[in-house]
Design a protein around this motif. Structure first.
Motif, PDB file in Angstrom:
ATOM      1  N   LYS A 192       0.834  -1.215   0.000  1.00 46.78           N
ATOM      2  CA  LYS A 192       0.000   0.000   0.000  1.00 46.78           C
ATOM      3  C   LYS A 192       0.861   1.255   0.000  1.00 46.78           C
ATOM      4  O   LYS A 192       0.588   2.209  -0.728  1.00 46.78           O
ATOM      5  N   LEU A 193       1.885   1.228   0.807  1.00 44.96           N
ATOM      6  CA  LEU A 193       2.758   2.408   0.873  1.00 44.96           C
ATOM      7  C   LEU A 193       3.473   2.640  -0.456  1.00 44.96           C
ATOM      8  O   LEU A 193       3.517   3.764  -0.966  1.00 44.96           O
ATOM      9  N   ALA A 194       4.041   1.560  -1.009  1.00 46.72           N
ATOM     10  CA  ALA A 194       4.754   1.694  -2.279  1.00 46.72           C
ATOM     11  C   ALA A 194       3.810   2.161  -3.376  1.00 46.72           C
ATOM     12  O   ALA A 194       4.146   3.030  -4.188  1.00 46.72           O
ATOM     13  N   GLY A 195       2.604   1.589  -3.386  1.00 53.03           N
ATOM     14  CA  GLY A 195       1.628   1.968  -4.402  1.00 53.03           C
ATOM     15  C   GLY A 195       1.206   3.417  -4.261  1.00 53.03           C
ATOM     16  O   GLY A 195       1.121   4.169  -5.245  1.00 53.03           O
ATOM     17  N   ASP A 196       0.953   3.818  -3.039  1.00 59.10           N
ATOM     18  CA  ASP A 196       0.549   5.207  -2.778  1.00 59.10           C
ATOM     19  C   ASP A 196       1.619   6.171  -3.268  1.00 59.10           C
ATOM     20  O   ASP A 196       1.329   7.143  -3.979  1.00 59.10           O
ATOM     21  N   ILE A 197       2.865   5.867  -2.920  1.00 61.85           N
ATOM     22  CA  ILE A 197       3.959   6.780  -3.270  1.00 61.85           C
ATOM     23  C   ILE A 197       4.230   6.766  -4.771  1.00 61.85           C
ATOM     24  O   ILE A 197       4.494   7.799  -5.389  1.00 61.85           O
ATOM     25  N   LEU A 198       4.139   5.562  -5.379  1.00 58.90           N
ATOM     26  CA  LEU A 198       4.408   5.456  -6.811  1.00 58.90           C
ATOM     27  C   LEU A 198       3.339   6.159  -7.639  1.00 58.90           C
ATOM     28  O   LEU A 198       3.640   6.873  -8.597  1.00 58.90           O
ATOM     29  N   VAL A 199       2.088   5.963  -7.247  1.00 55.81           N
ATOM     30  CA  VAL A 199       0.983   6.489  -8.068  1.00 55.81           C
ATOM     31  C   VAL A 199       0.585   7.904  -7.641  1.00 55.81           C
ATOM     32  O   VAL A 199       0.359   8.767  -8.473  1.00 55.81           O
ATOM     33  N   GLY A 200       0.521   8.121  -6.354  1.00 59.01           N
ATOM     34  CA  GLY A 200       0.019   9.411  -5.874  1.00 59.01           C
ATOM     35  C   GLY A 200       1.019  10.185  -5.046  1.00 59.01           C
ATOM     36  O   GLY A 200       0.645  11.079  -4.290  1.00 59.01           O
ATOM     37  N   GLY A 201       2.292   9.833  -5.178  1.00 63.98           N
ATOM     38  CA  GLY A 201       3.313  10.456  -4.337  1.00 63.98           C
ATOM     39  C   GLY A 201       3.445  11.957  -4.563  1.00 63.98           C
ATOM     40  O   GLY A 201       3.194  12.462  -5.661  1.00 63.98           O
ATOM     41  N   GLN A 202       3.832  12.635  -3.518  1.00 57.86           N
ATOM     42  CA  GLN A 202       3.932  14.096  -3.591  1.00 57.86           C
ATOM     43  C   GLN A 202       5.360  14.599  -3.417  1.00 57.86           C
ATOM     44  O   GLN A 202       5.587  15.783  -3.155  1.00 57.86           O
ATOM     45  N   THR A 203       6.337  13.692  -3.546  1.00 55.51           N
ATOM     46  CA  THR A 203       7.709  14.064  -3.217  1.00 55.51           C
ATOM     47  C   THR A 203       8.219  15.234  -4.048  1.00 55.51           C
ATOM     48  O   THR A 203       8.788  16.190  -3.506  1.00 55.51           O
ATOM     49  N   MET A 204       8.030  15.170  -5.360  1.00 56.67           N
ATOM     50  CA  MET A 204       8.538  16.250  -6.221  1.00 56.67           C
ATOM     51  C   MET A 204       7.815  17.560  -5.944  1.00 56.67           C
ATOM     52  O   MET A 204       8.420  18.634  -5.943  1.00 56.67           O
ATOM     53  N   LYS A 205       6.521  17.463  -5.723  1.00 55.02           N
ATOM     54  CA  LYS A 205       5.741  18.670  -5.406  1.00 55.02           C
ATOM     55  C   LYS A 205       6.256  19.288  -4.101  1.00 55.02           C
ATOM     56  O   LYS A 205       6.436  20.511  -4.003  1.00 55.02           O
ATOM     57  N   THR A 206       6.522  18.442  -3.128  1.00 57.08           N
ATOM     58  CA  THR A 206       7.028  18.920  -1.842  1.00 57.08           C
ATOM     59  C   THR A 206       8.395  19.568  -2.011  1.00 57.08           C
ATOM     60  O   THR A 206       8.663  20.644  -1.466  1.00 57.08           O
ATOM     61  N   LEU A 207       9.262  18.910  -2.783  1.00 52.49           N
ATOM     62  CA  LEU A 207      10.618  19.449  -2.991  1.00 52.49           C
ATOM     63  C   LEU A 207      10.574  20.786  -3.736  1.00 52.49           C
ATOM     64  O   LEU A 207      11.295  21.728  -3.391  1.00 52.49           O
ATOM     65  N   THR A 208       9.729  20.854  -4.747  1.00 52.32           N
ATOM     66  CA  THR A 208       9.598  22.106  -5.504  1.00 52.32           C
ATOM     67  C   THR A 208       9.126  23.236  -4.603  1.00 52.32           C
ATOM     68  O   THR A 208       9.643  24.360  -4.652  1.00 52.32           O
ATOM     69  N   GLU A 209       8.154  22.931  -3.771  1.00 52.88           N
ATOM     70  CA  GLU A 209       7.623  23.957  -2.864  1.00 52.88           C
ATOM     71  C   GLU A 209       8.699  24.431  -1.892  1.00 52.88           C
ATOM     72  O   GLU A 209       8.862  25.630  -1.657  1.00 52.88           O
ATOM     73  N   LEU A 210       9.457  23.478  -1.364  1.00 59.59           N
ATOM     74  CA  LEU A 210      10.521  23.841  -0.414  1.00 59.59           C
ATOM     75  C   LEU A 210      11.569  24.738  -1.063  1.00 59.59           C
ATOM     76  O   LEU A 210      11.944  25.777  -0.519  1.00 59.59           O
ATOM     77  N   THR A 211      12.034  24.333  -2.238  1.00 58.89           N
ATOM     78  CA  THR A 211      13.147  25.062  -2.849  1.00 58.89           C
ATOM     79  C   THR A 211      12.710  26.376  -3.495  1.00 58.89           C
ATOM     80  O   THR A 211      13.449  27.356  -3.464  1.00 58.89           O
ATOM     81  N   ASP A 212      11.501  26.390  -4.077  1.00 53.39           N
ATOM     82  CA  ASP A 212      11.054  27.621  -4.738  1.00 53.39           C
ATOM     83  C   ASP A 212      10.468  28.630  -3.757  1.00 53.39           C
ATOM     84  O   ASP A 212      10.581  29.841  -3.968  1.00 53.39           O
ATOM     85  N   THR A 213       9.824  28.142  -2.719  1.00 57.96           N
ATOM     86  CA  THR A 213       9.182  29.059  -1.770  1.00 57.96           C
ATOM     87  C   THR A 213      10.146  29.505  -0.682  1.00 57.96           C
ATOM     88  O   THR A 213      10.268  30.688  -0.392  1.00 57.96           O
ATOM     89  N   CYS A 214      10.858  28.538  -0.080  1.00 55.08           N
ATOM     90  CA  CYS A 214      11.756  28.880   1.026  1.00 55.08           C
ATOM     91  C   CYS A 214      13.153  29.212   0.497  1.00 55.08           C
ATOM     92  O   CYS A 214      13.843  30.049   1.060  1.00 55.08           O
ATOM     93  N   GLY A 215      13.580  28.540  -0.550  1.00 50.81           N
ATOM     94  CA  GLY A 215      14.890  28.821  -1.140  1.00 50.81           C
ATOM     95  C   GLY A 215      16.029  28.311  -0.280  1.00 50.81           C
ATOM     96  O   GLY A 215      15.913  27.297   0.406  1.00 50.81           O
ATOM     97  N   ALA A 216      17.144  29.033  -0.325  1.00 52.12           N
ATOM     98  CA  ALA A 216      18.330  28.630   0.437  1.00 52.12           C
ATOM     99  C   ALA A 216      18.011  28.600   1.930  1.00 52.12           C
ATOM    100  O   ALA A 216      17.177  29.369   2.406  1.00 52.12           O
ATOM    101  N   ARG A 217      18.684  27.731   2.656  1.00 52.52           N
ATOM    102  CA  ARG A 217      18.320  27.534   4.058  1.00 52.52           C
ATOM    103  C   ARG A 217      19.571  27.516   4.929  1.00 52.52           C
ATOM    104  O   ARG A 217      19.872  26.538   5.613  1.00 52.52           O
TER     105      ARG A 217
END
Ligand SMILES: [Zn+2]
Length: 402
Positions: A59-84
């Motif tokens: 279930k976890l693998a399927g959720d992450i593979l099909v509906g995962g939000q990792t790239m969206k999360t990373l984009t939000e972190l780097t574009d919104t917060c930027g350097a840290r």
């Protein structure tokens, strides 16, 4: 970035997130009893523990593979917060963002602070070879070093191949008044406990310039801050690979003079938050599995690889495990560290604050290798590699903290 354990999500599930019912048998018993045959010849019913774990993993693998939000999360972190950069306003904003992210998944989250003695502001840096001919060079101030006097400084270059304490002491008359240049690999060879930048400044170098190994003059950020948070006493710069190579060729021909300027500045003390989130375990809530990555990143870019990718993995693991609906067997604590790039200041502060519960930590899973296809586990910090291997085995055999 520092070497650390890469975790793949599936082993994490096997270790810590048995999705079976609360009455599921311990996994160790499950493995050995699956093949058992009753005296009357009938097969014993398969205990649900290992199967439930596998189902949860699917279930976890399927959720992450099909509906995962990792790239969206990373984009939000780097574009919104930027350097840290540790201690900066953008770092603090990123910590607040991460707390909100955990909470949006239904995971309790808070912050714990690191008392940083000095913050640091990069400002602007420039460098120029002025003799034997003029040429601008790519430089960046090394973290937690002071700026130059207004208008910059000028000095003849002294190249050192050996930056050990003995060598600096032996050549201190030559070092005095010079811009000292060396390749960063020399720091490892010298096996320093204190940073050579500090020793060279104390020996009278007007500035230090170090060459990294990235092609195309890409500058590699680093820090001069010590484990106690003490900043470096003299200005220091990184220089691009190709510009450093030019400098070396010119030095083979004769004297080279450099001009360097930096508006870097030390700031005051600050309380810097690390993020701590938790999903409480259902069977062994007092046993802790820690899952972490460093949230801070150097400010020459947005830290997408080092270590935004790790932050996104940790957040995604929390999201998916919480969405599973069944709590994990053990308590999972998610940690996003401050101050990793400044010799692990954030995690050191956490260990100190949580010393009383360290015996209950079953495993710490860290990710700091950047994005890409997970290739497995790299045990670190264990006395016996076999113990680490056993802990990560899919069978979920009983784990030992040692
Ligand atoms: Zn890193």
């Amino acid at each position: 970035m520092r070497s650390a354990t890469l975790f793949g999500l599936l082993p994490l599930v096997a270790l810590a997130c048995n999705g079976g019912s609360p009455s599921a048998a311990p996994a160790a018993a499950t493995v050995t009893s699956r093949a058992a045959v009753k005296p009357d010849g009938a097969k014993a019913p398969a205990p649900e523990g290992i199967d439930a774990t596998r189902n949860a993993a699917r279930k976890l693998a399927g959720d992450i593979l099909v509906g995962g939000q990792t790239m969206k999360t990373l984009t939000e972190l780097t574009d919104t917060c930027g350097a840290r950069l540790t201690g900066s306003a953008s770092y603090t904003a990123a910590a607040a963002w991460a707390v909100e992210r955990f909470r949006s998944y239904g995971v309790n989250a808070t912050t714990e602070t690191l008392s940083l003695e000095h913050t640091w502001v990069r400002g602007e840096a420039r460098g120029k070879i002025v003799a034997p001919r003029e040429m601008a060079v790519h430089v960046a101030s090394i973290g937690w070093t002071p700026g130059t006097p207004p208008g910059g400084l000028r000095g003849d270059v002294l190249k050192l191949d050996d930056v050990s304490l003995d060598a600096i002491t032996r050549r201190k008359d030559e070092v005095k008044g010079k811009v000292v240049y060396y390749e960063r690999t020399a720091e490892k060879k010298a096996r320093w406990m204190a940073h050579p930048l500090t020793r060279l400044a104390e020996a009278g170098a007007v500035a230090v310039i170090t060459r990294g190994g990235k092609a195309s003059n890409v500058l590699v950020a680093s820090s001069c801050i010590g484990v106690k948070g003490a900043p470096c006493p003299g200005p220091a710069f990184g220089i691009g690979l190709e510009d450093g190579a030019t400098l070396e060729r010119l030095l083979e021909q004769g004297p080279v003079t450099l001009e360097l300027a930096s508006t870097a500045a030390m700031g005051g003390p600050a309380e810097v938050p690390s993020v701590v989130a938790e999903i409480r375990g259902r069977e062994k809530p007092d046993e802790l599995v820690l899952v972490g990555a460093h949230l801070d990143a150097w400010d020459l870019a947005t830290g997408a690889q080092d270590n935004g990718s790790g932050v996104a993995q940790v957040l995604e693991a929390a999201r998916a495990i919480r969405a599973l609906g069944t709590p994990p067997r053990r308590t999972i604590r998610f940690l996003l560290w401050s101050g990793e790039e400044q010799v692990l200041l954030g995690s050191r502060a956490y260990v100190k604050a949580h010393a009383a519960e360290l015996d209950r930590v079953v495993a710490y899973l860290n990710t700091d290798f950047g994005a890409g296809t997970p290739q497995g586990w790299a045990p670190t910090g264990f006395r016996r590699r076999s113990t680490a291997t056993r802990m990560t085995a899919p069978s979920g055999r009983k784990a030992s903290p040692r």
